[in-house]
Write an enzyme that holds these catalytic residues in place. Structure first.
Site, PDB file in Angstrom:
ATOM      1  N   GLN A  48      24.803  40.037  50.502  1.00 25.87           N
ATOM      2  CA  GLN A  48      24.041  41.168  50.111  1.00 25.87           C
ATOM      3  C   GLN A  48      22.532  41.411  50.477  1.00 25.87           C
ATOM      4  O   GLN A  48      22.106  42.366  50.226  1.00 25.87           O
ATOM      5  CB  GLN A  48      24.041  41.149  48.253  1.00 25.87           C
ATOM      6  CG  GLN A  48      25.555  41.388  47.899  1.00 25.87           C
ATOM      7  CD  GLN A  48      25.670  41.532  46.170  1.00 25.87           C
ATOM      8  OE1 GLN A  48      25.940  40.305  45.367  1.00 25.87           O
ATOM      9  NE2 GLN A  48      25.450  42.238  45.718  1.00 25.87           N
ATOM     10  N   ASP A  72      24.791  44.822  57.719  1.00 33.00           N
ATOM     11  CA  ASP A  72      24.355  44.243  58.764  1.00 33.00           C
ATOM     12  C   ASP A  72      22.934  43.606  58.635  1.00 33.00           C
ATOM     13  O   ASP A  72      22.592  42.682  59.362  1.00 33.00           O
ATOM     14  CB  ASP A  72      24.676  45.107  60.059  1.00 33.00           C
ATOM     15  CG  ASP A  72      25.984  45.201  60.519  1.00 33.00           C
ATOM     16  OD1 ASP A  72      27.027  44.771  59.710  1.00 33.00           O
ATOM     17  OD2 ASP A  72      26.305  46.181  61.522  1.00 33.00           O
ATOM     18  N   HIS A  95      30.551  33.678  47.566  1.00 35.30           N
ATOM     19  CA  HIS A  95      30.412  34.944  46.649  1.00 35.30           C
ATOM     20  C   HIS A  95      30.891  35.976  47.450  1.00 35.30           C
ATOM     21  O   HIS A  95      30.025  36.730  48.112  1.00 35.30           O
ATOM     22  CB  HIS A  95      28.777  35.047  46.624  1.00 35.30           C
ATOM     23  CG  HIS A  95      28.514  36.059  45.399  1.00 35.30           C
ATOM     24  ND1 HIS A  95      27.458  35.683  44.342  1.00 35.30           N
ATOM     25  CD2 HIS A  95      28.599  37.236  45.271  1.00 35.30           C
ATOM     26  CE1 HIS A  95      27.285  36.877  43.637  1.00 35.30           C
ATOM     27  NE2 HIS A  95      27.933  37.975  44.454  1.00 35.30           N
ATOM     28  N   ASN A 122      32.135  32.531  42.632  1.00 37.94           N
ATOM     29  CA  ASN A 122      31.589  33.534  41.912  1.00 37.94           C
ATOM     30  C   ASN A 122      32.516  34.660  41.504  1.00 37.94           C
ATOM     31  O   ASN A 122      33.202  35.056  42.330  1.00 37.94           O
ATOM     32  CB  ASN A 122      30.145  34.330  42.762  1.00 37.94           C
ATOM     33  CG  ASN A 122      29.745  35.313  41.937  1.00 37.94           C
ATOM     34  OD1 ASN A 122      28.995  35.081  41.021  1.00 37.94           O
ATOM     35  ND2 ASN A 122      30.031  36.565  42.233  1.00 37.94           N
ATOM     36  N   GLU A 123      32.340  34.808  40.125  1.00 34.97           N
ATOM     37  CA  GLU A 123      33.304  35.799  39.712  1.00 34.97           C
ATOM     38  C   GLU A 123      34.680  35.961  40.355  1.00 34.97           C
ATOM     39  O   GLU A 123      35.016  36.952  41.125  1.00 34.97           O
ATOM     40  CB  GLU A 123      32.722  37.253  39.931  1.00 34.97           C
ATOM     41  CG  GLU A 123      31.375  37.241  39.091  1.00 34.97           C
ATOM     42  CD  GLU A 123      30.864  38.495  38.832  1.00 34.97           C
ATOM     43  OE1 GLU A 123      31.256  39.941  39.462  1.00 34.97           O
ATOM     44  OE2 GLU A 123      29.999  38.924  37.999  1.00 34.97           O
ATOM     45  N   GLU A 144      23.665  35.620  36.242  1.00 30.12           N
ATOM     46  CA  GLU A 144      23.667  36.807  36.379  1.00 30.12           C
ATOM     47  C   GLU A 144      23.506  37.562  35.088  1.00 30.12           C
ATOM     48  O   GLU A 144      24.487  37.532  34.392  1.00 30.12           O
ATOM     49  CB  GLU A 144      24.648  37.547  37.369  1.00 30.12           C
ATOM     50  CG  GLU A 144      24.731  37.036  38.684  1.00 30.12           C
ATOM     51  CD  GLU A 144      25.801  37.831  39.689  1.00 30.12           C
ATOM     52  OE1 GLU A 144      26.011  39.108  39.388  1.00 30.12           O
ATOM     53  OE2 GLU A 144      26.352  37.132  40.548  1.00 30.12           O
TER      54      GLU A 144
END
Ligand code: NOJ
Length: 528
Positions: free
Chosen positions: A21, A99, A169, A213-214, A428
C-alpha cells in the site's frame, strides 16, 4: 466534558501501514531475469484496470457500478460474458495502481523522520514477500531488498521506534498464486520457509512478528468476493463456501508451523514473539430480545473471528460454524466436506500457537437472521452457512451502532478465549476521512478524533478490568493505496499528494491530537 484517561507508561502507541500500500517501486530491487515480483493484488488490479470484459454466473451478479453500462457478448463455461461499454476512468480508483503509491521504498529517511516527529513508540509495517523472495521460494533471496529492509529497521531502532513486522499483508507472490495460492496446502511449506528466512535474517532486531494479516479477508478473495484478489470473473465460477474454507485451513496451519519454527529455533536466542493478526468485528443483534437475532450475532462472531481463534485454543473450528455448514450441506444436498477438520498432529501444532494476540478492529455490525425463504433461494453456500443479514454497518449512518462498545466487547471476548495472561496489541484501528468536499477539514478532523477517543476510552476500561493490552496502532501512518478504493479512501495522519511525483507528505489536522497522545500516554480532557 470527559476526564483525562491515562495509559500505562510502557504502553506502545504507534501507526501502521503495509508494503504494497505504500512502497511503490514495483520493479525495483530485482536482478537479472527475475522481474516478476508482482503479487496477487498487482495482477488482479492490472487486470481490472485494462479489461472491459468480465463474466458472471448470472445477470444479478453484475457489479452495481456496471449495471446499465454493459453489453452481453457471449457465454462461456456456464457464465455470461459482458463488456463494459463506457468504462469510466476515475483517476483515484479504477485506474489507480500501486506502482508508485507513497513511494516509501525510496523515502525511508523521510518516513522515519515523520514517525519520529509524530512521537510513535512502535511502527507496524509489512515486508514484501515477493520483493524478498522474487521466485516465491527461499532459494534465491534478493540481496537488495534484504539490505533495504535491514537499513529501514536499523533507522527505526536508531530512533527508538520498535518494529512490529507483518510477514504477509495481502501481497502473495504471483508465482505461488498460479499454483492455487492459499487453496493449495503446499503453501504451508512455502510460507513457513519464508518465515524461517525472515526470522534468520531480521530476527536479531525484530521482536514483534505477525504472520498473516486479516486471514479472513484473504480467504474471501478465494471465495469469490468481488474486489478482493485473486477472485477472477473469468473463472466463471464462484468458490464461496469452498475456496475460502480451504484457504483458512491452510493459512492457520501455515501460521502454526511458522510459530513452531520460531518457538524451537529462534525464540530461545531472539526472545521475541509471534502472533497471527485477524480482523475483528462485534455484531449486535438487531433486536436484543429476539433469540434468532442473538443467534445471528453469535454466527458472525464465530464465522468472522472464532474461525481464527478457536483453532489456536482448542485445535477445532467453532462448533456453531461446523453445525451451520452441516445444515447447509443437508439443505442443498451437498455431500463434499467443505471445512476439513484438523488432524491430531495438526491440532498439536495449532493449540497455543501465539506468544501474544494481535488484531485489527474497525467497526461493529447490527445483524438479523436470514429468512427461511431467502435461504431457499440463495445459491451462495457461504452466505447460507453464515445465515445472517447485515441490518446496519458503517456505510449506513442512519442505523447507529455503538462501535466503541463493540470494541470493548470483542477485546473482552478475546481475553476470555485466549490463554490466561495473553497480551494483546491492536495492529490497526482507524477511520477514513469523510469523502465529501462540502465538509470542512475541521469537521473531518473532529470526527476522526472523536472516533479514536471513543475507542481509546473503551481500551482503557479494558486495561482497568485487567486485560493486558500493550499497544495500539492507528491505521494509518499516511494516506495510502486502499486496494479496490484506490486513493479515494484516506485514513492517514499524514496526507500524501498523489498528483505530485515527489509524493510530499503533510500533517493533517489530527496530527496534534495523536502527537500529544503518543508522547503523554494520556487522552486529554475533552471539553467539547
Ligand atoms: C485492513 C487492512 O489490513 C488494510 O490493508 C486496509 O487498508 C485497512 N483495513 C483499511 O481499509
Amino acid at each position: 466534558m470527559t476526564t483525562a484517561v491515562d495509559f500505562p507508561k510502557d504502553f506502545l502507541f504507534g501507526t501502521s501501514s503495509s508494503a504494497y500500500q505504500i512502497e511503490g517501486a514495483v520493479n525495483e530491487g530485482v536482478s537479472g531475469e527475475r522481474r516478476f515480483h508482482l503479487c496477487v493484488k498487482d495482477v488482479f488490479i492490472k487486470k481490472q484496470k485494462y479489461s472491459d470484459v468480465f463474466s458472471v454466473r448470472s445477470a444479478k451478479d453484475i457489479p452495481k457500478e456496471y449495471i446499465n453500462r454493459v453489453k452481453l457478448v457471449g457465454y462461456s463455461k456456464g457464465s455470461i460474458i459482458f463488456k463494459v461499454v463506457d468504462k469510466i476512468v476515475d483517476k483515484l480508483t479504477s485506474v489507480a495502481d500501486a506502482d508508485i503509491a507513497c513511494d516509501s521504498y525510496h523515502k525511508t529517511d523521510v518516513d522515519v523522520a515523520l514517525l519520529k516527529e509524530l512521537g510513535v513508540q512502535v511502527y507496524r509495517f509489512s515486508l514484501s514477500w515477493s520483493r524478498i523472495l522474487p521466485t516465491g521460494y527461499d532459494h534465491e533471496p534478493n540481496g537488495e531488498a534484504i539490505q533495504h529492509y535491514q537499513d529501514f529497521i536499523d533507522k527505526l531502532l536508531a530512533n527508538n521506534i520498535q518494529p512490529l513486522v507483518t510477514m504477509y499483508h495481502c501481497d502473495l507472490p504471483q508465482v505461488l498464486q498460479e499454483a492455487g495460492g492459499w487453496t493449495n496446502n503446499f503453501m504451508i511449506g512455502c510460507f513457513s520457509s519464508y518465515a524461517r528466512f525472515l526470522f534468520k535474517t531480521f530476527g536479531d532486531k525484530v521482536k514483534l512478528w505477525t504472520t498473516i494479516n486479516e486471514p479472513r479477508l484473504v480467504s474471501e478473495g478465494y471465495g469469490g468476493i468481488y474486489g478482493l484478489a485473486p477472485f477472477d470473473h473469468d473463472l466463471g465460477a464462484t468458490y464461496s463456501g469452498i475456496g475460502d474454507y480451504l484457504s483458512i485451513h491452510n493459512m492457520l496451519l501455515a501460521h502454526a508451523v511458522a510459530y513452531r519454527i520460531y518457538e524451537k529455533d529462534f525464540k530461545p536466542t531472539q526472545n521475541g514473539g509471534v502472533s497471527i493478526c485477524p480482523d475483528t468485528t462485534w455484531a449486535f443483534p438487531n433486536d436484543g430480545n429476539n433469540e434468532n437475532d442473538k443467534k445471528a450475532s453469535e454466527l458472525v462472531l464465530q464465522h468472522y473471528v472464532g474461525m481464527f481463534i478457536e483453532p489456536l485454543v482448542t485445535g477445532e473450528f467453532p462448533k456453531i460454524v461446523l453445525e451451520s455448514i452441516k445444515d447447509t450441506n443437508e439443505r442443498k444436498k451437498f455431500s463434499t466436506w467443505r471445512l476439513v477438520p484438523f488432524t491430531d498432529e495438526e491440532k498439536k501444532l495449532l493449540i497455543g500457537a501465539y506468544d501474544f494476540m494481535a488484531f485489527n478492529y474497525y467497526r461493529a455490525l447490527r445483524v438479523t437472521m436470514m429468512s427461511e425463504d431467502k435461504i431457499k433461494d440463495e445459491t451462495d453456500l457461504k452466505k447460507i452457512d453464515q445465515r445472517i443479514e447485515i441490518v446496519g454497518d458503517y456505510a449506513d449512518p442512519s442505523i447507529p451502532i455503538d462501535d466503541y462498545n463493540g470494541f470493548y466487547n470483542i477485546l473482552t471476548w478475546l481475553s476470555k478465549k485466549c490463554k490466561k495472561d495473553t497480551k494483546f496489541i491492536i495492529c490497526e484501528n482507524g477511520l477514513k476521512d469523510i469523502d465529501n468536499p462540502l465538509i470542512t477539514a475541521e469537521v473531518k478532523t473532529k470526527s476522526k478524533i472523536e472516533y479514536h477517543r471513543g475507542i481509546l476510552v473503551e481500551l482503557s476500561k479494558a486495561i482497568k478490568d485487567g486485560i493486558n493490552v500493550f499497544g495500539y496502532c492507528v491505521w494509518s501512518f499516511m494516506d495510502s493505496y486502499e486496494w479496490i478504493m484506490g486513493y479515494k479512501d484516506k485514513f492517514g495522519i499524514y496526507e500524501v499528494d498523489f498528483e505530485n511525483p515527489d509524493r510530499p507528505r503533510t500533517k493533517k489536522g489530527c496530527f496534534n491530537f495523536f502527537n500529544k497522545l503518543f508522547q503523554d500516554k494520556k487522552l486529554p480532557v475533552d471539553s467539547t
